[in-house]
Each structure stands twice: as C-alpha cells, then as structure tokens.
Design an enzyme around this catalytic site. Structure first.
Site, short mmCIF file in Angstrom:
data_model
loop_
_atom_site.label_atom_id
_atom_site.label_comp_id
_atom_site.label_asym_id
_atom_site.label_seq_id
_atom_site.Cartn_x
_atom_site.Cartn_y
_atom_site.Cartn_z
N LYS A 145 0.58 14.55 0.92
CA LYS A 145 -0.75 14.83 0.21
C LYS A 145 -1.03 16.37 -0.03
O LYS A 145 -1.93 16.52 -0.82
CB LYS A 145 -1.57 14.13 1.19
CG LYS A 145 -1.83 12.70 1.65
CD LYS A 145 -2.49 12.45 2.62
CE LYS A 145 -2.68 10.73 2.97
NZ LYS A 145 -3.16 9.94 1.83
N LYS B 79 -8.23 13.88 4.56
CA LYS B 79 -7.53 12.82 4.70
C LYS B 79 -6.40 13.08 5.56
O LYS B 79 -6.56 14.04 6.24
CB LYS B 79 -6.84 12.69 3.05
CG LYS B 79 -6.33 13.98 2.64
CD LYS B 79 -5.73 13.93 1.19
CE LYS B 79 -6.62 13.94 0.19
NZ LYS B 79 -6.77 12.73 -0.66
N ARG B 80 -5.80 11.94 5.94
CA ARG B 80 -4.67 12.11 7.00
C ARG B 80 -3.67 13.46 6.47
O ARG B 80 -3.52 13.56 5.38
CB ARG B 80 -3.66 10.84 6.89
CG ARG B 80 -4.48 9.72 7.65
CD ARG B 80 -4.57 10.20 9.07
NE ARG B 80 -3.51 10.17 9.96
CZ ARG B 80 -3.06 9.36 10.80
NH1 ARG B 80 -3.88 8.36 11.07
NH2 ARG B 80 -1.87 9.39 11.45
N HIS C 289 0.86 -1.17 0.02
CA HIS C 289 -0.04 0.16 -0.08
C HIS C 289 1.01 1.37 0.05
O HIS C 289 0.31 2.24 -0.16
CB HIS C 289 -0.84 0.04 0.96
CG HIS C 289 -1.99 -0.96 1.26
ND1 HIS C 289 -3.21 -0.68 0.72
CD2 HIS C 289 -2.11 -2.33 1.54
CE1 HIS C 289 -3.88 -1.99 0.91
NE2 HIS C 289 -3.33 -2.97 1.58
N LYS D 156 -14.85 8.12 -3.78
CA LYS D 156 -16.13 8.48 -3.14
C LYS D 156 -16.67 9.69 -3.30
O LYS D 156 -18.04 9.95 -3.70
CB LYS D 156 -15.99 8.47 -1.49
CG LYS D 156 -15.45 7.21 -0.91
CD LYS D 156 -14.80 7.14 0.54
CE LYS D 156 -14.12 5.81 0.81
NZ LYS D 156 -13.15 5.96 2.08
C1 26V Z 1 2.43 6.16 4.98
C2 26V Z 1 3.40 7.02 5.26
C3 26V Z 1 3.56 8.26 4.67
C4 26V Z 1 4.75 9.12 5.08
C5 26V Z 1 5.78 8.48 5.90
C6 26V Z 1 5.59 7.39 6.58
C7 26V Z 1 4.38 6.70 6.36
C8 26V Z 1 3.88 5.44 6.96
C9 26V Z 1 2.89 4.81 6.54
C10 26V Z 1 2.19 5.10 5.49
C11 26V Z 1 1.03 4.46 5.44
C12 26V Z 1 1.17 2.87 4.61
C13 26V Z 1 0.05 2.46 4.35
C14 26V Z 1 -1.12 3.01 3.70
O1 26V Z 1 -1.93 3.48 4.50
N1 26V Z 1 -1.14 3.18 2.50
C15 26V Z 1 -2.77 3.77 1.75
O2 26V Z 1 -3.45 2.61 1.53
C16 26V Z 1 -4.48 2.92 0.67
C17 26V Z 1 -5.29 1.86 0.46
O3 26V Z 1 -4.74 1.05 -0.42
C18 26V Z 1 -4.31 3.69 -0.34
O4 26V Z 1 -5.45 4.35 -0.98
C19 26V Z 1 -3.44 5.13 -0.05
O5 26V Z 1 -2.95 5.70 -1.10
C20 26V Z 1 -2.23 4.61 0.89
O6 26V Z 1 -1.58 5.51 1.05
#
Ligand code: 26V
Length: 807
Positions: free
Chosen positions: A554, A548-549, A358, A660
């Site tokens: 983003k 969103k987060r 993801h 959505k």
């Molecule tokens: C994101 C980040 C971003 C900044 C640095 C550290 C960090 C650590 C974890 C994450 C999240 C990773 C997994 C996640 O939530 N991915 C999300 O999954 C969604 C469902 O597939 C997708 O729609 C999103 O684009 C994706 O960010």
C-alpha cells in the site's frame, strides 16, 4: 400521547422518549436520577430496537410466505462498526431520537460515542461484508450473514513512544444490546477421529465435538424496508463442566473442554500480513462454516423438504477462501447424510456456491499442510481427493500440460504437501468473482489462468461498492443536506442520481457551500485530533490522508519519503509559495509484520521532527492517528481534501476507502490499481491525479530486472530523503533504526517505491497547483461527488443478485 399535546411538537419524539424511559426503568433497571450515560445509551438502543424487531419479524414472515430464494454470505469478518446511528438513520428516526434525548437533558452525539465499534474484521474485506449486509437489506433481498462472534475482535492499537502496541478490544464489556442469543439454533461441530465403513456408505466419527450456538443481530435496510439477520456463532463445550473430574479435585481439567471451546471464538486473527498458520485458525474456519451450512440445510429441509432443490432456494457466497471448506462440508452432508451420489452432490454444491477472491498476493492465498487437514477433517480430505481426481481427469482429457494440471490441483505437491483453499473454492463454485475490473483480468492471466482455461466463463467481475447511507448520509450530514438543496432527494434512494450535480458544476454558490461544509468537517476533525494526539492543525491547510492497513504494497513508505522530501524542500526554499499541508496517517499493522510496525514508528519519528521544526512555519504537519477504525474513518473521510491510493499497480485488488473519499469530495492521488482505474473512468482524467507504473509495467520490470539503486542514486530528492532516514536524521536516539528498511529499497524494492517516486512527487506538486486554483478544485470536487454514485454497494449487490445468485 394526545394528553400532552404541548410538550413536544413531534409526537414521534414523545413516544420514543416514553419508550426510552420505560426501557431505562424496566429493562436496564435504573430510574432517571440514578442512570449513568451508559444506562441511557442502553435504554435508547432498547427503545429503538423494539421498532427494529417488529420489522425484523415482518421481514422473516414475508420471506417464508414468498418461499423466496435466500442469500447466505459466509465471512470470517464483519467490520460493522457502531450500529445506533445506522439503525436510527435507516429507520428515519434520527430527529425523533435527538429530541427525545434532549427532553431528558441528554446529547445524542455524546451517547453515540459510548457505543463500542464492533470490530470483527481486519480491513477492507470485513468492511465490504458489512456494506453488503446493509445493501442486501436495503434492496429487500432475504439474506443472512454468517460469521463468528469474536469475544475480542480486532485488537486496539495504542502508540507507545511511537511503537504500535496491541491491546485486546473488549467491545462486549458493557454487554451488547443489539444481539439475541438463539439457544435453540445450535449444532455440533466435529474434529478429528476416523472415517468408518457403514454398509455401502461411510460415516465420520469425530474424536471431539463442540457446540455452535447462534447469536443474531438485526441489519436494518434503508428506510427500514427490510431487516435481515447477521448470525454469528459462539462456541460451547457439550459438557461445560466434567463433574466427576471436578469432584475428584481436578478443578481446571474439569473445565478444559469449555476453555477449548472458548478459545475458538476468542480472537479474530489479525492475519493480514502472513497466513496465520495456526491450527486454531483452521478450527475456526471449519467451526463457523459447518455451523452455517448445517443451519442452511436444516432451514431448507424444514421449508422445502427435498435437499435436491437447494440451489433453487439458497445462494451461498464465500467471502474469500476462509469458508472454502464449505464445499467439502456440503458434499459430506449430501453424500453421507442424504445418501446422494457423489456427482449429483457435486452438481448441487456447485450450483449453490459462489466464491469471491480478494487478493492475488501469493503469500495471502490460503493453504493448509495436508497432514494437519487430514488429521482435523479426515472425511473432508477424502472428499477433496475425490473432487480433485475428477477435475484433474477433465484437465488431462482437454490436453492440458503437466504444469497446468499441477496448477489446477487442489493439492500443492511442491515440497510439503498442502491443501489449496482457493482451488477448492474455484472447483466447487459456479461463479468465481474478482472485486474490480483490473483485478478480475489479472485473476484470469495470473493465479487462476489454468483453472480459468478448465472452467471458462466461471470468472466474472463484481466491482466493489460502499453503502452511501453510512459513507455519505450518516458520516456527512451537512454535505447530504447541501446536495439535497441542490438536486432534491432522489440520490438518497439511488446514489447514481448524484450525477445531477454535474450540471451544476458552474454554480459558484454551490461550490462555495460544499467548500464551507468541508471546512467545517476539517475544523471538527482538527478538534478531535487535538484531543487524541495533542497536535494542533490548521483547517485551511490541505488535508492529505492515507488511512488503511499498514502494508508495504500500500506504500505508506512512498508517502512518508515524499513527506521528508517536501520537508527538505520547504527548508531549502522557505521563500517559495508552499501550500500548507497536513499529512494524516492511520492504520494497524499485523502484530507479526515487522516492517509494517517500523513504518508506523517512522511516521511518528517524522511527525515529531517536522511538527516541532519552527523553520517549516506550520506549512507541514504530520499526524499518525492511533487506533484507526470504522468510527474514526467516519470522522476523517468527510474532512479529507486528498485521498492517497498509491499501491503498487496490480497489488490492491480493489480498495474501498478510495470510493468513500471520492463520495465525500476528496480528490484522489493514485496509481492505476484496483478500483482507482474505474474511479478515473467515471470522474474523468481531469478530476483525479494518476501517476506511476501500470500493472503491466510493474510485471515487466520485475521480469526483466529492475535496479532500484540506480534509480535512487539518480534522483536527487529521493536520494536525499532515503539517506536522511537511513542515517538517523529522524531517529537520533537509534540512528540505525531505519537502515535495513532503506537498504531493502536499494537492494530489491519489490514494491517499486523508487520506480514511482519521481512521478509521485511531481503529482503532489501538481496537486499543489490545483489547490492554488480554488475554483478548479471545487469543480473537481463536485465532479467526484457527482460521478461515484455507481460505487454504491447497492449497484454491486444488484449485480451479484442478477448474475450470480439469481434472486
Ligand atoms: C493481504 C495480504 C497482503 C500482504 C501479505 C499477506 C496478506 C494476507 C491477506 C491479505 C488480505 C486478503 C484479503 C483482503 O482483505 N483483501 C482486500 O479486500 C478488499 C475488499 O474486496 C479490497 O478492497 C482490498 O483491495 C483487498 O486487499
């Protein structure tokens, strides 16, 4: 019921009313006179639940009888939100419930609002798991979700003087009428200790044990066809109290084991900003993974006997790497428990497991310090070494370079040695999928390029989807009714039939009705936001939403800087015909993510200044909605005109909010990132506003040097806005508050805010132009609704079922 034929025209409602009153008296223990709203809520759920349980048991019986293959979705997060409306609506009992409650003088909507959000997730990944569970049940696929029953899920966000404050979410404070504890389904989970020889074999003798107990929640599919199980684990000490210690006066020490167990299931890590390096997180991951794998293997043995047929009867999907230790756990149970040969066990494991990635962000790829992993899970560490030696041998035999071999290794040897969970999942799965077409291609060319070379064909794409039940039918009943009047009922069962709307694009009356629904949704949202924030909004303004987060990639900051630039323009040219806008922001920042929290504060500072400036004359309003969650999304999305999907290209794996919004008739302003690319392909170039660098261009700029300072200084609007923020125009109480945030843009601007600014601002002015042509806007809205049915999670799940799970 026939004895009271005149009381209600709907016998279903009468029966339900009788059941609710019965539940209120006999299960809640209150009579109608003394019952509080919460008691009624519980009674309503209990009454509905009886209907759910019957279908649940029926689904389970059918699955057993068919001996069918089951899907197991392992996820550390399930962001399911409220369940009452979902269950009611999927069972087709919404009207009955409304009437039944009205007969008791109660308002269904008010009771629905009493239900806490089950917020057992951070964001997109957790919400995706919830949509998938609903679609699995709706498609009549036997499936279990497996996760952790966090006592405190996602933190509640309070905004204090503009700053985010995190508070514990006490979603279980009034009990949870949807869950069933299954005391008999419990397993021992070990940690630490030693691996000792046992004849030819080895056994792991853990130093410490906790017990995992199942708590089940029913998941009702569309039209109640099937009810599946979400099984969340809770933890207990084997010995809840050590009486000897207690009696000897050590009252706290006697409870230490139970407290340690409790801490395992206490909180969801808001680990979206950096890897939570905490040992506790790894303990949580192994806890729920081991319990789930033991449960799956026990069920298999009970119904099918031979463990070798596991891949024929079970498909285990790993939602990101959080459950990746499953690979080693299955291996351990097959080799040490069932005495299988290592290679046969690896083959069985691989044929059973699939892995979904993801994110490609390097800082988000899980890895654990090797000494920690070895200390906590010594046997798993041995198994990982053994898998590693096989894949590295294969890589060398294929003539791969040292660099490629190093990239494939399950152990990161650079500096402090670490166990790479993504590589483990990749090596132990037969399928590795991305969540949107662009993301999947980037997996092949970047992070997983060497593993892709070693295992060609493993990587595949499954573009995300969202459930149209929650994200259209339930959250936007008026739009749903309007669509039904226009094209009939077919789309309720098959979202792709929304495409029949395309033929009605010239139907001005339909366009008008959809616009009226949107306006009514905006009026309702405005009232809700007035209550939450005190800010009064004009429902005829363009509602421009980014929820969103909060993450730098983003680019909420891009939106905020453009807001400042627009503010400046409106003040400089009050005579121009500005489109009135409401900028709505919402989202949580990880508690340790400094810049994300600063961005929230900046949104508040900008809002305060703009909303109170009489010279903008209400043309621009800015709102930061506190505590963004699933229930808020259900109110905001149906009321949005414009959907902000503006991540730095190549960084948002998919996005699901984008789907959505489009389904509810908002136009997207976005970059060519994640699923935006596929949304554009489906709604057509003329019905979406795309701007900015492509993923290739971003990569090229990063590789060949990029000078954000020159760009900022070369763009008058951008420069003015950045300088205004930097110099304290919005923070006179602390003029330097945003200095370092803005300096970051000048100095490196990793997320390419400056590079995309002018294109973004121009795209926003193009949005204004479109808004001034209401006919054109309505047509574009209609084409969005009509063409995003493909982003139903039913389609996504059907693809997983056919290509990966073979069910
Ligand atoms: C994101 C980040 C971003 C900044 C640095 C550290 C960090 C650590 C974890 C994450 C999240 C990773 C997994 C996640 O939530 N991915 C999300 O999954 C969604 C469902 O597939 C997708 O729609 C999103 O684009 C994706 O960010």
């Amino acid at each position: 019921m026939s004895s009271r034929p005149n009381r209600s025209p709907n016998p279903g409602a009468e029966l339900l009313e009788a059941r609710i009153v019965d539940a209120l008296r006999h299960r809640v223990g209150k009579d109608e006179r003394s019952a509080k709203p919460h008691d009624w809520f519980t009674a309503a759920v209990q009454a509905l639940r009886d209907e759910v349980i019957d279908r649940w048991m029926d689904s389970t019986r059918r699955t057993h009888a068919a001996g069918a293959k089951r899907v197991y979705y392992l996820s550390l997060e399930f962001l399911i939100g409220r369940l009452l409306r979902d269950a009611m609506s999927n069972l087709g009992l919404g009207r009955e419930m409304e009437q039944a409650l009205r007969a008791q003088g109660l308002d269904l909507a008010a009771l629905e609002d009493l239900e806490p959000d089950a917020a057992l997730g951070n964001g997109g990944l957790g919400r995706l798991a919830a949509c998938f569970m609903e679609s699995l049940a709706s498609l009549d696929i036997p499936a279990h979700g497996y996760g952790i029953r966090y006592v405190n899920g996602m933190f509640r966000q309070r905004i204090d003087d503009g700053w985010q404050v995190e508070l514990p979410e006490t979603w279980l404070a009034h009990g949870n009428p949807w869950e069933f504890e299954r005391r008999e389904s419990c397993y021992r989970i070990g940690y630490g200790g030693d691996v000792v020889a046992n004849g030819d074999a080895v056994v792991w003798q853990p130093a410490e044990m906790v017990e995992a107990t199942a708590v089940d929640t029913p998941v009702v599919g569309w039209r109640g066809k099937r009810v599946n199980t979400l099984r969340l684990w809770t933890a207990n000490a084997l010995d809840p109290i050590r009486l000897d210690a207690f009696n000897a006066g050590d009252h706290l020490g006697a409870l230490a084991d139970q407290m340690r167990a409790d801490s395992l299931v206490r909180v969801l890590y808001p680990a979206d900003s950096s890897l939570a390096g905490q040992e506790l997180r790894l303990r949580q991951e192994y806890f729920f993974t081991s319990a789930s794998i033991q449960d799956i293997m026990r069920r298999h043995e009970q119904y099918h006997g031979d463990i070798r047929t596991l891949p024929d009867k079970a498909a285990i999907q790993l939602n990101d790497t959080h459950p990746a230790v499953a690979v080693a756990e299955i291996m351990r149970l097959l080799v040490d428990g069932h005495g299988l040969e290592f290679d046969e066990a690896l083959d069985i494991t691989r044929r059973t497991v699939g892995y979904t990635n993801h994110t490609l962000l390097p800082e988000a790829l899980e890895s654990w310090p090797l000494p920690l992993f070895e200390r906590m899970l010594p046997r798993h560490m041995q198994i990982i070494y053994a898998i590693n030696s096989r894949i590295l041998r294969d890589a060398r035999r294929q003539g791969m370079s040292d660099g490629e071999v190093a990239a494939i290794s399950l152990i990161d040897e650079g500096g402090e040695r670490r166990v790479r969970m993504a590589n483990l999942a990749f090596a132990g799965a037969h399928s590795v999928n991305g969540v949107a077409a662009l993301h999947t291609e980037l997996m092949k060319t970047t992070v997983f390029s060497s593993l892709h070379k070693l295992f060609p064909g493993k990587i595949n794409n499954k573009t995300n989807g969202v459930t149209p039940r929650r994200w259209l039918q339930q959250c936007n009943p008026a739009l749903t009714a309007t669509i039904r009047d226009a094209i009939g009922d077919g789309f309720l069962d098959d979202a792709e039939q929304l495409s029949a709307l395309n033929a009605l694009a010239g139907d001005a009356a339909l366009g008008e009705r959809i616009a009226e629904v949107k306006r009514a949704n905006k009026v309702a949202l405005a009232a809700h936001l007035k209550e939450l924030t005190g800010i009064r909004l004009n429902p005829d303004a363009l509602f421009d939403v980014q929820i969103k987060r909060i993450h730098e990639y983003k680019r909420q900051l891009l939106n905020l800087i453009e807001t400042v630039a627009l503010y400046d323009q409106i003040r400089s040219h009050p005579e121009r015909d500005w489109v009135p806008r409401v900028k709505i922001f919402g989202g949580k920042a990880a508690s340790s993510y400094h810049n994300a929290k600063l961005i929230i504060k900046l949104a508040g500072d900008i809002a305060k200044r703009i909303n109170n400036d009489p010279s903008v004359g209400g043309l621009l309003k800015v709102v930061f909605v506190p505590n963004y969650n699933v229930s808020l999304a259900e109110r905001i999305i149906p009321a949005a005109d414009l959907s902000e999907q503006i991540s730095t290209a190549g960084m948002e794996a998919s996005g699901t909010g984008n789907m959505k919004f489009a389904l509810n008739g908002a136009l997207t302003i976005g970059t060519l990132d994640g699923a935006n690319v596929e949304i554009k392909d489906r709604v057509g170039d003329e019905n979406i506003v795309i701007f900015g660098l492509t993923a290739d261009e971003v990569a090229e700029k990063r590789a060949n040097g990029y000078n954000p300072r020159a760009i900022i200084e070369g763009s008058r609007e951008l420069h003015q806005a950045v300088e205004a923020i930097s110099s304290g125009v919005f923070s006179s109480d602390d003029p330097h508050r945003y200095r370092s945030l803005m300096d970051g843009l000048y100095d490196h601007d990793w997320f390419m805010v400056a590079a995309d600014f002018d294109a973004y601002a121009a795209a926003q002015r193009a949005v204004d132009q479109r808004w001034n042509d209401p006919q054109g806007w309505r047509r574009a809205t209609l084409h969005n609704i009509a063409n995003v049915g493909w982003f139903s999670s039913d389609r996504t799940i059907a693809e997983y079922a056919k290509d990966i799970w073979k069910v």
